[in-house]
Design an enzyme around this catalytic site. Structure first.
Site, PDB file in Angstrom:
ATOM      1  N   SER A  70       0.835  -1.212   0.000  1.00  0.00           N
ATOM      2  CA  SER A  70       0.000   0.000   0.000  1.00  0.00           C
ATOM      3  C   SER A  70       0.865   1.255   0.000  1.00  0.00           C
ATOM      4  O   SER A  70       0.616   2.194  -0.771  1.00  0.00           O
ATOM      5  CB  SER A  70      -0.928   0.016   1.225  1.00  0.00           C
ATOM      6  OG  SER A  70      -1.795  -1.092   1.203  1.00  0.00           O
ATOM      7  N   ASN A 150      -5.765  -9.012  -7.899  1.00  0.00           N
ATOM      8  CA  ASN A 150      -5.793  -9.785  -6.653  1.00  0.00           C
ATOM      9  C   ASN A 150      -7.051 -10.612  -6.468  1.00  0.00           C
ATOM     10  O   ASN A 150      -7.064 -11.569  -5.715  1.00  0.00           O
ATOM     11  CB  ASN A 150      -5.592  -8.861  -5.445  1.00  0.00           C
ATOM     12  CG  ASN A 150      -6.420  -7.599  -5.522  1.00  0.00           C
ATOM     13  OD1 ASN A 150      -6.297  -6.814  -6.464  1.00  0.00           O
ATOM     14  ND2 ASN A 150      -7.283  -7.395  -4.549  1.00  0.00           N
ATOM     15  N   GLN A 178       0.625  -8.848  -6.536  1.00  0.00           N
ATOM     16  CA  GLN A 178       0.185 -10.234  -6.749  1.00  0.00           C
ATOM     17  C   GLN A 178       1.127 -10.990  -7.679  1.00  0.00           C
ATOM     18  O   GLN A 178       1.192 -12.217  -7.634  1.00  0.00           O
ATOM     19  CB  GLN A 178      -1.236 -10.263  -7.336  1.00  0.00           C
ATOM     20  CG  GLN A 178      -2.309  -9.851  -6.363  1.00  0.00           C
ATOM     21  CD  GLN A 178      -2.530 -10.869  -5.243  1.00  0.00           C
ATOM     22  OE1 GLN A 178      -2.393 -12.079  -5.435  1.00  0.00           O
ATOM     23  NE2 GLN A 178      -2.873 -10.385  -4.068  1.00  0.00           N
ATOM     24  N   SER A 198       5.000  -6.569  -2.173  1.00  0.00           N
ATOM     25  CA  SER A 198       4.744  -6.749  -0.746  1.00  0.00           C
ATOM     26  C   SER A 198       5.188  -8.152  -0.337  1.00  0.00           C
ATOM     27  O   SER A 198       4.784  -9.141  -0.954  1.00  0.00           O
ATOM     28  CB  SER A 198       3.256  -6.565  -0.463  1.00  0.00           C
ATOM     29  OG  SER A 198       3.005  -6.824   0.898  1.00  0.00           O
ATOM     30  N   HIS A 200       4.502 -10.154   2.155  1.00  0.00           N
ATOM     31  CA  HIS A 200       3.588 -11.173   2.682  1.00  0.00           C
ATOM     32  C   HIS A 200       2.735 -11.853   1.615  1.00  0.00           C
ATOM     33  O   HIS A 200       1.974 -12.769   1.911  1.00  0.00           O
ATOM     34  CB  HIS A 200       2.722 -10.612   3.824  1.00  0.00           C
ATOM     35  CG  HIS A 200       1.598  -9.709   3.414  1.00  0.00           C
ATOM     36  ND1 HIS A 200       0.303 -10.164   3.306  1.00  0.00           N
ATOM     37  CD2 HIS A 200       1.562  -8.396   3.106  1.00  0.00           C
ATOM     38  CE1 HIS A 200      -0.487  -9.145   2.964  1.00  0.00           C
ATOM     39  NE2 HIS A 200       0.254  -8.071   2.836  1.00  0.00           N
ATOM     40  N   CYS A 324     -10.422  -6.591   1.826  1.00  0.00           N
ATOM     41  CA  CYS A 324     -10.791  -5.213   2.139  1.00  0.00           C
ATOM     42  C   CYS A 324     -12.276  -4.980   1.923  1.00  0.00           C
ATOM     43  O   CYS A 324     -12.888  -4.163   2.588  1.00  0.00           O
ATOM     44  CB  CYS A 324     -10.005  -4.240   1.267  1.00  0.00           C
ATOM     45  SG  CYS A 324      -8.341  -4.780   0.953  1.00  0.00           S
TER      46      CYS A 324
HETATM   47  C1  LIG Z   1      -2.142  -7.027  -0.925  1.00  0.00           C
HETATM   48  C2  LIG Z   1      -2.129  -6.056  -2.033  1.00  0.00           C
HETATM   49  C3  LIG Z   1      -1.740  -4.718  -1.822  1.00  0.00           C
HETATM   50  C4  LIG Z   1      -1.424  -4.176  -0.460  1.00  0.00           C
HETATM   51  O1  LIG Z   1      -0.223  -4.670   0.060  1.00  0.00           O
HETATM   52  P1  LIG Z   1       0.035  -4.536   1.643  1.00  0.00           P
HETATM   53  O2  LIG Z   1       1.446  -4.967   1.830  1.00  0.00           O
HETATM   54  O3  LIG Z   1      -0.940  -5.443   2.303  1.00  0.00           O
HETATM   55  O4  LIG Z   1      -0.156  -3.091   1.991  1.00  0.00           O
HETATM   56  C5  LIG Z   1      -1.691  -3.870  -2.916  1.00  0.00           C
HETATM   57  N1  LIG Z   1      -1.997  -4.308  -4.145  1.00  0.00           N
HETATM   58  C6  LIG Z   1      -2.370  -5.575  -4.385  1.00  0.00           C
HETATM   59  C7  LIG Z   1      -2.671  -5.990  -5.776  1.00  0.00           C
HETATM   60  C8  LIG Z   1      -2.445  -6.493  -3.344  1.00  0.00           C
HETATM   61  O5  LIG Z   1      -2.831  -7.737  -3.591  1.00  0.00           O
END
Ligand SMILES: *Cc1c(COP(=O)(O)O)cnc(C)c1O
Length: 390
Positions: A70, A150, A178, A198, A200, A324
């Protein structure tokens, strides 16, 4: 428990966890401190930066560590918008099915006087390169289109979009959160100026991400003010364990990508095949331009939330859309963007797999979902009406 919610977050890999552990209570120095324990932490961050750069085919000084996807999205978009505005460019091109980290940043920019144009994604969930080309204007400050969605897992033609932008000198950002670790990324060959990741989402820790910014493409604007960390562009004491874990997870994901994708996509294909047998089941998103782990179906006549509860009760963790939007009654903006009517968008199920899933788990899901959909339909007045129309 059967975990089929890997698009929301993933389990940390053993390698990422092992790599992180020493940085909590042994090498816990501050990378900015002039002492040897601080130096060792600084070396770990520098090593992680090199690893990430190598995985993306970038240079280490083009990598900025952030608090996640984010923040990287926010900073990339704000930076390009501000740089554009300084030269009188206030038009931004994006798509209707971006992550909220992108869409809500764009909404804010709209309030600040930017003109945001959101492209359609069509029934197959794919943005058309031609649409980007015709939307581009002399005053376009930025094009931001995600690499993979996503919710429905569709992979976008981001390399081609990047080429179109590069040809006219317009900055191109892609939210590759993703795609990272699952789709080969090469920022040089793929014409990307700004890219978000990201940890995670690829078996790394939560709360840490990457903003790639091509050298000389867009001057970065701070989202956070403070000290000189990350060349002054992302101040705050570095999340050393997180950064080390992100790099270890990304390296592992890149090294094992082919092997993992082969396994995951075989599991995905079995699931798609099996769930397609459910009457009126509809696969959302293109069948082939699809992330190896993504399965997204709509089952008319049911509520996705009820199906999720029943699945959870039987030990299957899934999702109805993006985490979300869950909890709100609005159907997913992604499913609406590909043209699903509200009532059908409500009856959707996302099963997102990883290489950690097994054949036996797929068997279990393939037994449970058709049975639960049938049970919910039996109780559904909507389904009764649908059958009468038939
Ligand atoms: C999960 C996700 C985010 C946000 O990432 P965070 O590390 O959770 O803030 C942004 N864009 C996409 C496409 C995601 O799947």
């Amino acid at each position: 428990m059967i975990y089929a919610d890997n698009a929301a977050t993933t389990a940390m890999s053993a390698a990422a966890k092992e790599a992180m552990l020493p940085y909590f209570d042994q090498i816990y120095g501050n990378p900015s401190s002039p002492n040897s324990i601080g130096n060792r932490a600084a070396e770990a961050v520098a090593g992680a930066r090199k690893t990430v750069a190598a995985c993306l085919h970038a240079e280490p000084d083009e990598i900025y560590f952030t608090s996640g996807g984010s923040e990287a999205d926010n900073q990339a978009i704000r930076s390009a918008a501000l740089a554009g505005a300084k030269r009188g460019k206030r038009h931004i091109i994006s798509s209707k099915f971006e992550h909220h980290a992108v869409l809500h940043t764009l909404q804010r920019l709209e309030q600040e006087g930017f003109e945001v144009q959101l492209l359609d994604v069509y029934e197959d969930g794919v943005v058309r390169v031609e649409d980007v080309r015709s939307a581009l204007r002399a005053d376009t400050a930025l094009v931001t289109i995600m690499a993979a969605n996503n919710e429905i897992g569709t992979i976008q033609p981001f390399t081609e979009i990047g080429a179109v932008c590069r040809a006219v000198g317009t900055p191109f950002h892609t939210d590759a959160v993703q795609a990272g670790g699952h789709v080969p990324l090469n920022v040089k060959a793929q014409n990307v100026d700004l890219l978000s990741l990201s940890a995670h989402k690829f078996h790394g820790p939560k709360g840490v991400g990457v903003l790639y910014a091509r050298r000389g493409a867009v001057p970065l604007t701070n989202v956070i003010e403070g000290g000189g960390q990350e060349r002054g562009k992302r101040p705050g004491t570095e999340n050393v364990p997180g950064i080390v874990g992100l790099a270890a997870a990304l390296r592992e994901a890149c090294e094992k990508m082919d092997k993992h994708n082969e396994k995951t996509s075989a599991l995905r294909d079995r699931l798609i095949e099996g769930l397609s047998q459910i009457p009126l089941a509809r696969l959302n998103g293109d069948r082939t331009k699809r992330l190896p782990g993504n399965v997204n179906f709509s089952f008319p006549g049911i509520e996705g939330e009820s199906l999720l509860l029943l699945l959870d009760h039987e030990g299957v963790a899934a999702s109805s859309g993006s985490a979300c939007t869950s909890g709100s009654l609005d159907p997913s903006h992604v499913l609406l963007a590909i043209g699903l009517p509200h009532e059908i968008a409500h009856g959707s199920l996302r099963l997102s797999l990883s290489a950690y899933n097994t054949e036996a788990e797929i068997d279990h899901i393939l037994e449970a979902v058709p049975r639960l959909v049938a049970r919910l339909r039996e109780m559904s007045p909507v389904w009764k009406k649908m059958k009468e129309v038939d």
